[in-house]
Design an enzyme around this catalytic site. Structure first.
Site, PDB file in Angstrom:
ATOM      1  N   GLU A  52      -1.205   1.417 -30.656  1.00  0.00           N
ATOM      2  CA  GLU A  52      -1.089   1.032 -32.456  1.00  0.00           C
ATOM      3  C   GLU A  52      -1.470   2.317 -33.022  1.00  0.00           C
ATOM      4  OE1 GLU A  52      -2.765  -0.352 -29.635  1.00  0.00           O
ATOM      5  OE2 GLU A  52      -3.579  -2.168 -30.509  1.00  0.00           O
ATOM      6  N   ALA A 154       9.193  -1.206   5.092  1.00  0.00           N
ATOM      7  CA  ALA A 154      10.676  -1.442   5.002  1.00  0.00           C
ATOM      8  C   ALA A 154      11.066  -1.846   6.377  1.00  0.00           C
ATOM      9  CB  ALA A 154      11.367  -0.159   4.878  1.00  0.00           C
ATOM     10  N   SER A 168      11.488   5.998  13.213  1.00  0.00           N
ATOM     11  CA  SER A 168      11.620   5.130  12.132  1.00  0.00           C
ATOM     12  C   SER A 168      12.353   5.839  10.851  1.00  0.00           C
ATOM     13  CB  SER A 168      10.265   4.653  11.561  1.00  0.00           C
ATOM     14  OG  SER A 168       9.536   5.793  11.334  1.00  0.00           O
ATOM     15  N   SER A 221     -11.552   5.251  10.969  1.00  0.00           N
ATOM     16  CA  SER A 221     -12.784   4.850  11.234  1.00  0.00           C
ATOM     17  C   SER A 221     -13.629   6.081  12.032  1.00  0.00           C
ATOM     18  CB  SER A 221     -12.764   3.591  12.054  1.00  0.00           C
ATOM     19  OG  SER A 221     -12.395   2.774  11.473  1.00  0.00           O
TER      20      SER A 221
END
Length: 362
Positions: A52, A154, A168, A221
């Site tokens: 605004e 994917a 991959s 971890s």
């Protein structure tokens, strides 16, 4: 043009701020007088003027009695910028059309109330659903303090993310992969498990024009991340966080020297995903895009905090009992326990498709 048409223009303007307003919402504003658009603006970046104020401050015309269309309720509090209600009143705006109300407790109806109390006509609910969807990240984060979590993967038509050898590259084509980088621009952080770093050594950055690199978060971890990995070597250029559970003072020191930030969760010998999300939220990281492997995805989905799925599907079949799937782990024992995806959309990307939808809570 109708009220809906003007609000749609405001939505389109708001989208120009994608990737740059976090943790603020994307907001667009259009001002109309005598049936003519006289000024417009959007929230361009975090810390800058809101939509605004951007629209009204650059307009020199007399705006008395004009209509203002804004996708989110105008703010009424002093933050990094002055309240938008102030400048709306100063410019004599006659009517304000609001797409969706602001759930931020600092606003939450107060902005509309102030405008009404000063004689401004306020109309709410213009393209409300579209305005809410525009800021689904903001609505989740401002209401819970926990980042909005989306998951992306994917796969082939037979549900594989890699061959049985682990290859991959690439499941999908260039158009789909470019679409993924649009997601990386939209979400403020990207998270993977350590397995992805060890196998793929990815950069996890945003490789499109005017892209914004997400904060990189690696769940590791036992602090196995190699110091020579790409994410560590570039940690001083792109903010990088490693979340861990087991302490290794020497490794921690070397990672910090490389520019890596560390978050240690306190429960057990594995990273506590929920605790990690809460800490990321405290650091004003409002969203997380999960891009891990099947095991990591299985763990994350069990948390119940994933809100949206992006599933890219390539028209390929690779087979193989040992080929990896996008979601592994123990899984659910009964079909009725399965997570359901609602409000699904399908986007064609070259020969591939992307299916996205909201994860229904249990």
């Amino acid at each position: 043009m109708t009220n809906n048409d003007y609000m749609q223009l405001a939505i389109d303007l708001a989208k120009k701020g994608v990737g740059r307003t976090s943790p603020n919402p994307m907001v667009g504003c259009v001002v109309v007088k005598n049936g003519k658009i006289v000024t417009e603006g959007y929230h361009e970046k975090y810390g800058g003027y809101h939509a605004e104020r951007n629209a009204l401050s650059k307009c020199r015309e007399d705006l008395a009695g004009a209509d203002l269309y804004v996708t989110l309720e105008p703010c009424c509090h002093q933050g990094q910028t002055p309240p938008c209600t102030d400048i709306i009143l100063e410019r004599g705006i006659g009517r304000v059309f609001i797409g969706s109300m602001d759930p931020n407790p600092l606003v939450a109806g107060k902005g509309a109330k102030i405008l009404k109390s000063h004689g401004v006509e306020v109309v709410t609910g213009i393209l409300e659903q579209e305005c809410r969807e525009l800021n689904e990240v903001f609505f989740e984060y401002i209401s819970t303090g926990i980042p909005f979590v989306a998951m992306k993967y994917a796969m082939t038509l037979d549900g594989k993310i890699a061959t049985y050898t682990g290859d991959s590259r690439w499941v999908t084509g260039e158009v789909a992969r470019s679409h993924v980088h649009e997601l990386r621009r939209r979400y403020s952080s990207i998270m993977v498990g350590i397995g992805t770093v060890l196998v793929d050594d990815p950069m996890l950055n945003c490789r499109i024009d005017e892209g914004v690199d997400p904060v990189r978060v690696i769940c590791d971890s036992r602090l196995r991340i190699p110091l020579e990995s790409q994410v560590v070597k570039t940690a001083k250029e792109i903010r990088t966080i490693v979340a861990h559970a087991v302490s290794d003072p020497e490794k921690e020191d070397r990672l910090r020297e490389a520019g890596v930030e560390l978050i240690r969760t306190d429960q057990g010998d594995k990273v506590d995903f929920v605790e990690l999300l809460r800490e990321l939220g405290r650091q004003k990281i409002d969203s997380v895009l999960i891009e891990g492997g099947g095991t990591f995805h299985g763990t994350v989905l069990k948390s119940g905090l994933v809100k949206r799925i992006y599933c890219y599907v390539a028209p390929k079949l690779i087979g193989g009992r040992e080929a990896k799937s996008p979601v592994e782990g123990d899984g659910f024992s009964l079909m009725r326990e399965a997570l359901e995806i609602a409000e699904t959309e399908i986007v064609k990307l070259g020969e591939d498709i992307c299916i996205t939808g909201k994860v229904l809570g249990k």
